[in-house]
Write an enzyme that holds these catalytic residues in place. Structure first.
Site, short mmCIF file in Angstrom:
data_model
loop_
_atom_site.label_atom_id
_atom_site.label_comp_id
_atom_site.label_asym_id
_atom_site.label_seq_id
_atom_site.Cartn_x
_atom_site.Cartn_y
_atom_site.Cartn_z
NE ARG A 1 -2.05 -1.33 3.52
CZ ARG A 1 -2.33 -0.94 4.77
NH1 ARG A 1 -3.43 -0.27 5.01
NH2 ARG A 1 -1.53 -1.23 5.75
CG ASN B 1 -4.08 -4.30 3.81
OD1 ASN B 1 -3.54 -4.30 2.71
ND2 ASN B 1 -3.40 -4.24 4.93
#
Length: 93
Positions: A21, A40
């Site tokens: 990320r 997520n």
């Protein structure tokens, strides 16, 4: 033409707990002109939502699918749509 679009991509593989990320956000900022997030999901995937010019979104999608990403990407599923707005930059969720 580089019209504004919304890209939603679901990235499968070993993409959680490896800095994926963070790298996605850094790459979106490097490309420039993108707002959205990388987050997520409970099933182990990472969802990426990016709004901006189509060319910039395509660059990000190419990187997600074939770039030098942390972890291991097994596949990416994407959909395209109209931007909805409401983002302030590109964030990690």
């Amino acid at each position: 033409m580089n019209e504004n679009v919304r890209l939603t991509a679901w990235v499968r593989g070993r993409v959680q707990g490896v800095g994926f990320r963070w790298w996605t956000r850094a790459n979106a900022m490097r490309i420039g002109g993108l707002d959205g997030y990388a987050g997520n999901l409970a099933d182990g995937r990472v969802q990426v939502v990016a709004e901006g010019g189509r060319a910039q979104c395509e660059l990000l999608l190419d990187w997600l699918a074939t770039g030098d990403t942390p972890g291991r990407v097994d596949g990416v599923t994407e959909i395209w749509g109209r931007p909805r707005g409401g983002y302030d930059g590109f964030e990690i969720r």
